[in-house]
Design an enzyme around this catalytic site. Structure first.
Site, PDB file in Angstrom:
ATOM      1  N   ALA A  16       0.835  -1.202   0.000  1.00 10.98           N
ATOM      2  CA  ALA A  16       0.000   0.000   0.000  1.00 10.98           C
ATOM      3  C   ALA A  16       0.873   1.255   0.000  1.00 10.98           C
ATOM      4  O   ALA A  16       0.650   2.186  -0.789  1.00 10.98           O
ATOM      5  CB  ALA A  16      -0.934  -0.008   1.209  1.00 10.98           C
ATOM      6  N   LYS A  35       9.868   1.343   9.290  1.00 14.01           N
ATOM      7  CA  LYS A  35      10.642   1.043  10.501  1.00 14.01           C
ATOM      8  C   LYS A  35      11.758   0.035  10.247  1.00 14.01           C
ATOM      9  O   LYS A  35      12.671  -0.082  11.055  1.00 14.01           O
ATOM     10  CB  LYS A  35       9.739   0.610  11.651  1.00 14.01           C
ATOM     11  CG  LYS A  35       9.014  -0.682  11.512  1.00 14.01           C
ATOM     12  CD  LYS A  35       8.223  -0.914  12.802  1.00 14.01           C
ATOM     13  CE  LYS A  35       7.215  -2.006  12.654  1.00 14.01           C
ATOM     14  NZ  LYS A  35       6.403  -2.171  13.850  1.00 14.01           N
ATOM     15  N   ASN A  42       4.226  -7.497   5.522  1.00 12.13           N
ATOM     16  CA  ASN A  42       3.435  -8.671   5.131  1.00 12.13           C
ATOM     17  C   ASN A  42       3.329  -8.845   3.620  1.00 12.13           C
ATOM     18  O   ASN A  42       3.213  -9.962   3.123  1.00 12.13           O
ATOM     19  CB  ASN A  42       2.026  -8.580   5.722  1.00 12.13           C
ATOM     20  CG  ASN A  42       1.999  -8.993   7.182  1.00 12.13           C
ATOM     21  OD1 ASN A  42       2.975  -9.537   7.696  1.00 12.13           O
ATOM     22  ND2 ASN A  42       0.898  -8.730   7.857  1.00 12.13           N
ATOM     23  N   ALA A  46       3.350 -12.531   0.756  1.00 15.17           N
ATOM     24  CA  ALA A  46       2.156 -13.097   0.111  1.00 15.17           C
ATOM     25  C   ALA A  46       2.549 -14.180  -0.884  1.00 15.17           C
ATOM     26  O   ALA A  46       3.390 -13.970  -1.752  1.00 15.17           O
ATOM     27  CB  ALA A  46       1.361 -11.994  -0.572  1.00 15.17           C
ATOM     28  N   GLN A  47       1.927 -15.342  -0.726  1.00 11.25           N
ATOM     29  CA  GLN A  47       2.291 -16.483  -1.577  1.00 11.25           C
ATOM     30  C   GLN A  47       1.276 -16.690  -2.691  1.00 11.25           C
ATOM     31  O   GLN A  47       1.620 -16.984  -3.829  1.00 11.25           O
ATOM     32  CB  GLN A  47       2.326 -17.768  -0.739  1.00 11.25           C
ATOM     33  CG  GLN A  47       3.361 -17.791   0.345  1.00 11.25           C
ATOM     34  CD  GLN A  47       3.193 -19.017   1.248  1.00 11.25           C
ATOM     35  OE1 GLN A  47       2.157 -19.677   1.254  1.00 11.25           O
ATOM     36  NE2 GLN A  47       4.229 -19.320   2.003  1.00 11.25           N
ATOM     37  N   ARG A 273     -12.338 -18.938   5.258  1.00 12.49           N
ATOM     38  CA  ARG A 273     -11.253 -19.034   6.245  1.00 12.49           C
ATOM     39  C   ARG A 273     -11.749 -19.119   7.677  1.00 12.49           C
ATOM     40  O   ARG A 273     -11.111 -19.742   8.524  1.00 12.49           O
ATOM     41  CB  ARG A 273     -10.342 -17.815   6.123  1.00 12.49           C
ATOM     42  CG  ARG A 273      -9.335 -18.042   5.068  1.00 12.49           C
ATOM     43  CD  ARG A 273      -8.062 -17.320   5.297  1.00 12.49           C
ATOM     44  NE  ARG A 273      -7.290 -17.555   4.092  1.00 12.49           N
ATOM     45  CZ  ARG A 273      -6.577 -16.644   3.476  1.00 12.49           C
ATOM     46  NH1 ARG A 273      -6.508 -15.430   3.967  1.00 12.49           N
ATOM     47  NH2 ARG A 273      -5.907 -16.942   2.389  1.00 12.49           N
ATOM     48  N   GLU A 354      -3.869  -2.600   4.906  1.00 14.14           N
ATOM     49  CA  GLU A 354      -4.453  -3.347   6.026  1.00 14.14           C
ATOM     50  C   GLU A 354      -4.781  -2.437   7.208  1.00 14.14           C
ATOM     51  O   GLU A 354      -5.639  -2.761   8.034  1.00 14.14           O
ATOM     52  CB  GLU A 354      -3.484  -4.471   6.451  1.00 14.14           C
ATOM     53  CG  GLU A 354      -4.115  -5.477   7.382  1.00 14.14           C
ATOM     54  CD  GLU A 354      -3.295  -6.743   7.582  1.00 14.14           C
ATOM     55  OE1 GLU A 354      -2.434  -7.057   6.727  1.00 14.14           O
ATOM     56  OE2 GLU A 354      -3.516  -7.426   8.597  1.00 14.14           O
TER      57      GLU A 354
HETATM   58  C1  LIG Z   1       2.327 -14.959   5.013  1.00 17.36           C
HETATM   59  C2  LIG Z   1       1.260 -14.100   4.383  1.00 17.36           C
HETATM   60  C3  LIG Z   1       0.731 -14.445   3.153  1.00 17.36           C
HETATM   61  C4  LIG Z   1      -0.247 -13.639   2.560  1.00 17.36           C
HETATM   62  N1  LIG Z   1      -0.720 -13.969   1.322  1.00 17.36           N
HETATM   63  C5  LIG Z   1      -1.583 -13.134   0.704  1.00 17.36           C
HETATM   64  C6  LIG Z   1      -1.992 -13.374  -0.641  1.00 17.36           C
HETATM   65  O1  LIG Z   1      -1.561 -14.326  -1.282  1.00 17.36           O
HETATM   66  N2  LIG Z   1      -2.871 -12.494  -1.201  1.00 17.36           N
HETATM   67  C7  LIG Z   1      -3.372 -11.406  -0.536  1.00 17.36           C
HETATM   68  O2  LIG Z   1      -4.166 -10.644  -1.094  1.00 17.36           O
HETATM   69  N3  LIG Z   1      -2.983 -11.161   0.735  1.00 17.36           N
HETATM   70  C8  LIG Z   1      -2.100 -11.977   1.358  1.00 17.36           C
HETATM   71  N4  LIG Z   1      -1.696 -11.697   2.633  1.00 17.36           N
HETATM   72  C9  LIG Z   1      -2.149 -10.461   3.269  1.00 17.36           C
HETATM   73  C10 LIG Z   1      -1.398  -9.281   2.649  1.00 17.36           C
HETATM   74  O3  LIG Z   1      -0.066  -9.652   2.405  1.00 17.36           O
HETATM   75  C11 LIG Z   1      -1.402  -8.043   3.538  1.00 17.36           C
HETATM   76  O4  LIG Z   1      -2.651  -7.806   4.076  1.00 17.36           O
HETATM   77  C12 LIG Z   1      -1.013  -6.819   2.726  1.00 17.36           C
HETATM   78  O5  LIG Z   1       0.160  -7.092   2.030  1.00 17.36           O
HETATM   79  C13 LIG Z   1      -0.823  -5.627   3.625  1.00 17.36           C
HETATM   80  O6  LIG Z   1      -0.140  -4.626   2.910  1.00 17.36           O
HETATM   81  P1  LIG Z   1       0.219  -3.275   3.633  1.00 17.36           P
HETATM   82  O7  LIG Z   1       1.005  -2.470   2.676  1.00 17.36           O
HETATM   83  O8  LIG Z   1      -1.007  -2.695   4.207  1.00 17.36           O
HETATM   84  O9  LIG Z   1       1.136  -3.715   4.891  1.00 17.36           O
HETATM   85  P2  LIG Z   1       2.593  -4.364   4.947  1.00 17.36           P
HETATM   86  O10 LIG Z   1       2.993  -4.968   3.676  1.00 17.36           O
HETATM   87  O11 LIG Z   1       2.615  -5.239   6.148  1.00 17.36           O
HETATM   88  O12 LIG Z   1       3.545  -3.105   5.193  1.00 17.36           O
HETATM   89  C14 LIG Z   1       3.528  -2.384   6.402  1.00 17.36           C
HETATM   90  C15 LIG Z   1       4.683  -1.399   6.406  1.00 17.36           C
HETATM   91  O13 LIG Z   1       4.547  -0.514   7.515  1.00 17.36           O
HETATM   92  C16 LIG Z   1       5.794  -0.388   8.188  1.00 17.36           C
HETATM   93  N5  LIG Z   1       5.494   0.010   9.564  1.00 17.36           N
HETATM   94  C17 LIG Z   1       4.672  -0.599  10.455  1.00 17.36           C
HETATM   95  N6  LIG Z   1       4.619   0.115  11.598  1.00 17.36           N
HETATM   96  C18 LIG Z   1       5.419   1.202  11.426  1.00 17.36           C
HETATM   97  C19 LIG Z   1       5.794   2.304  12.241  1.00 17.36           C
HETATM   98  N7  LIG Z   1       5.330   2.459  13.486  1.00 17.36           N
HETATM   99  N8  LIG Z   1       6.654   3.230  11.732  1.00 17.36           N
HETATM  100  C20 LIG Z   1       7.162   3.111  10.477  1.00 17.36           C
HETATM  101  N9  LIG Z   1       6.845   2.074   9.662  1.00 17.36           N
HETATM  102  C21 LIG Z   1       5.985   1.139  10.131  1.00 17.36           C
HETATM  103  C22 LIG Z   1       6.433  -1.753   8.010  1.00 17.36           C
HETATM  104  O14 LIG Z   1       7.818  -1.689   8.223  1.00 17.36           O
HETATM  105  C23 LIG Z   1       6.052  -2.027   6.548  1.00 17.36           C
HETATM  106  O15 LIG Z   1       6.943  -1.344   5.702  1.00 17.36           O
HETATM  107  C24 LIG Z   1      -0.725 -12.493   3.240  1.00 17.36           C
HETATM  108  C25 LIG Z   1      -0.202 -12.148   4.483  1.00 17.36           C
HETATM  109  C26 LIG Z   1       0.788 -12.934   5.052  1.00 17.36           C
HETATM  110  C27 LIG Z   1       1.329 -12.537   6.378  1.00 17.36           C
END
Ligand SMILES: Cc1cc2nc3c(=O)[nH]c(=O)nc-3n(C[C@H](O)[C@H](O)[C@H](O)COP(=O)(O)OP(=O)(O)OC[C@H]3O[C@@H](n4cnc5c(N)ncnc54)[C@H](O)[C@@H]3O)c2cc1C
Length: 522
Positions: A16, A35, A42, A46-47, A273, A354
């Site tokens: 995101a 951080k 996460n 993602a697999q 799920r 998320e």
């Molecule tokens: C093992 C696994 C497999 C998955 N497989 C799938 C899939 O196949 N398909 C699907 O749609 N979804 C899947 N998901 C869910 C999906 O990966 C996540 O919901 C989604 O990628 C979240 O993206 P995001 O950018 O919101 O967060 P993230 O990718 O988790 O990124 C969060 C970022 O915020 C930073 N951060 C956090 N707190 C702070 C702070 N206080 N200060 C500064 N930086 C901070 C972190 O360092 C990171 O850079 C999976 C999740 C997991 C764990």
């Protein structure tokens, strides 16, 4: 402390955050704070892939219907429709950047099937590392104008009245940095690390929710934690997620005797799920050794090379033997309430991915919808952030005084143990009462944390766990991922479409689901 000025700050560099940085940086100066390293979190784990109605018989409305069905119709239906309608555009944008999705020789997408999807719908790259492929492309092509700050943990959002003015962070060396900006975007991901047993990365400690809450933004539906049914629990591969796509390719959830855990009449191993995670949890509690039988999966080595490698390493379970599994915390369906432009109730403060609560996941997220959500709403975010930045006439670094949070009376390990024990896939009123007692702060005096990432994380985890517990207690009947023992099959519908805000239940933002559903989907 004199702050540094930038037009827009993005906190978090997962999918995101990176998608937002790509699209915002053509309009303004963007500072991207993470951080740990850019790209960690996460998303990179993602697999399975990303859900999109690309099959010749599939269409966006069907994808929307499956999303609503999986999540107990507890959604904002308009947002679900917006998201599913944009899936083609999301895939095209990723392809234009250089992501190479697997296709047949005739150019059509090779799609996997996952639980509760009526059609094969999961676009993926050639192997079982779609998240990693996407993140490599987004990181490698990040525009040079984006100012990257790695190793900085955000601990406070600054506000003036109901306006967001900036953020304070602490570096890995313990230095505090303060930034002023016209707009701040929270892209901090989820909170799986609040549980001992989780698929989530180390970064997923949930600060984003509390940063927004402390700034005055609303949180919603924090009781809806999705548990993933197949986290390997055997020696050698403990904690590894076994993607749902394996079940789409023939793997089955079984008990120690090889019996199916879920009858095909109830959706079998490809049920939603919430159902599969509960079945695994119950089998585990009854000592029935839940496991994933992958013996029928064809081309395990070719399609799932990373999983295969890890399974065969260190003498871990091989293909012939069902792999012992447990259900673990995977995804937060609740989050920071945002409007259609992803803005929170605090002007200039946004949330995406998320961290945001858009209402697209209801009470139980449909598999592979989260990578889609992380990108789908970025264009509307960009439009609104541009307005906010253009309308901000001051554009100056303000003096911002920071305040470190109070320390946690419990360690992150203890919080994780309590959450796992009392707030897992199968809860009860008694368990939640015990959780509430366990999480009540002892009366001895607490002090401010030192400027160190782990202390800050624990401080926020403690408060988030308490808010989650309040939300779980407020929802007195089972729905989707919030399951109360003895109430799952015979639920009380009076809590359907009622959302929890902290300790309060409110019927606000009631989406017009039932009326439209009758016309369009049934
Ligand atoms: C093992 C696994 C497999 C998955 N497989 C799938 C899939 O196949 N398909 C699907 O749609 N979804 C899947 N998901 C869910 C999906 O990966 C996540 O919901 C989604 O990628 C979240 O993206 P995001 O950018 O919101 O967060 P993230 O990718 O988790 O990124 C969060 C970022 O915020 C930073 N951060 C956090 N707190 C702070 C702070 N206080 N200060 C500064 N930086 C901070 C972190 O360092 C990171 O850079 C999976 C999740 C997991 C764990």
């Amino acid at each position: 402390m004199k702050a540094k000025w930038t037009d827009c700050i993005i906190i978090g560099a997962g999918l995101a955050g990176l998608a937002a940085a790509h699209q915002l940086s053509t309009h303004m100066e963007v500072t991207l704070i993470s951080k740990t390293h850019i790209g960690k979190g996460n998303s990179v784990l993602a697999q399975g892939g990303i859900a999109a109605a690309l099959h010749k018989e599939d269409y966006a409305k069907q994808h929307a219907a499956d999303t609503l069905n999986a999540g107990g119709y507890h959604h904002n239906q308009k947002r679900v429709e917006d998201m599913t309608a944009s899936s083609g555009a999301v895939i095209r944008w990723l392809e234009q950047l250089g992501v190479s999705f697997t296709k047949f020789p005739d150019g059509t997408f090779c799609l996997s099937k996952e639980g509760a999807h009526q059609y094969p719908r999961i676009a993926h790259t050639s192997k079982d590392g779609t998240g990693s492929s996407i993140m490599q492309v987004l990181t490698a092509n990040l525009p040079e104008t984006v100012i990257c700050k790695e190793g900085e943990t955000a601990f406070q959002i600054h506000t003036q009245g109901r306006h967001c003015t900036g953020v304070s962070t602490v570096s890995t060396y313990g230095e505090v940095h303060t930034y002023s900006a016209s707009a701040v975007v929270l892209a901090t991901g989820g909170s799986g690390q609040l549980y001992t047993w989780t698929s989530n990365s180390d970064e997923a400690t949930g600060e984003g929710y509390m940063l927004a809450y402390d700034a005055g933004a609303e949180l919603c539906d924090l009781e809806f934690v999705q548990f993933h049914p197949t986290i390997a629990s055997g020696a050698g591969c403990k904690g590894m997620l076994l993607t749902e796509a394996l079940r789409g390719d023939g793997a089955q959830l079984v008990d120690g005797e090889g019996e199916l855990l879920i009858s095909p009449l109830m959706g079998g191993s490809l049920a939603g799920r919430d159902v599969t995670a509960r079945a695994v949890e119950v089998a585990d509690q009854q000592g029935k050794s839940p496991a994933l039988d992958i013996s029928e999966v064809k081309d395990l080595v070719g399609r799932y090379p990373n999983i295969y490698k890890k399974l065969t390493k260190d003498g871990a379970a091989l293909k012939q033997t069902p792999i012992p599994v447990r259900a673990g915390a995977h995804y937060m369906m609740g989050g920071v309430v945002v409007d259609e432009a992803m803005e929170t109730s605090v002007a200039g403060l946004f949330a995406i991915g998320e961290t945001a609560y858009t209402g697209v996941h209801g009470a139980n997220r449909l598999a592979s919808n989260s990578l889609l959500e992380a990108v789908a709403f970025i264009p509307t975010l960009v439009t609104r952030v541009c307005e906010v930045v253009n309308n901000d006439k001051s554009k100056q670094a303000a003096i911002q005084t920071y305040d470190l949070p109070m320390d946690s009376p419990l360690s992150a390990t203890v919080i994780g143990r309590f959450m796992q024990c009392y707030a897992g896939p199968l809860r009860s009123r008694q368990k939640l009462e015990l959780l509430s007692t366990r999480l009540t702060a002892p009366s001895e005096e607490r002090k401010k944390v030192r400027p160190a990432r782990k202390e800050i994380e624990a401080a926020f985890q403690y408060r988030l766990a308490r808010l989650m517990c309040e939300s779980m207690q407020a929802r007195k009947s089972s729905l989707g991922a919030h399951a109360l023992q003895g109430d799952v099959e015979d639920r009380d519908n009076s809590y359907w479409l009622v959302h929890t805000r902290g300790e309060k239940l409110t019927a606000e933002h009631k989406p017009p689901i039932a009326r439209r559903l009758a016309n369009e989907y049934v």
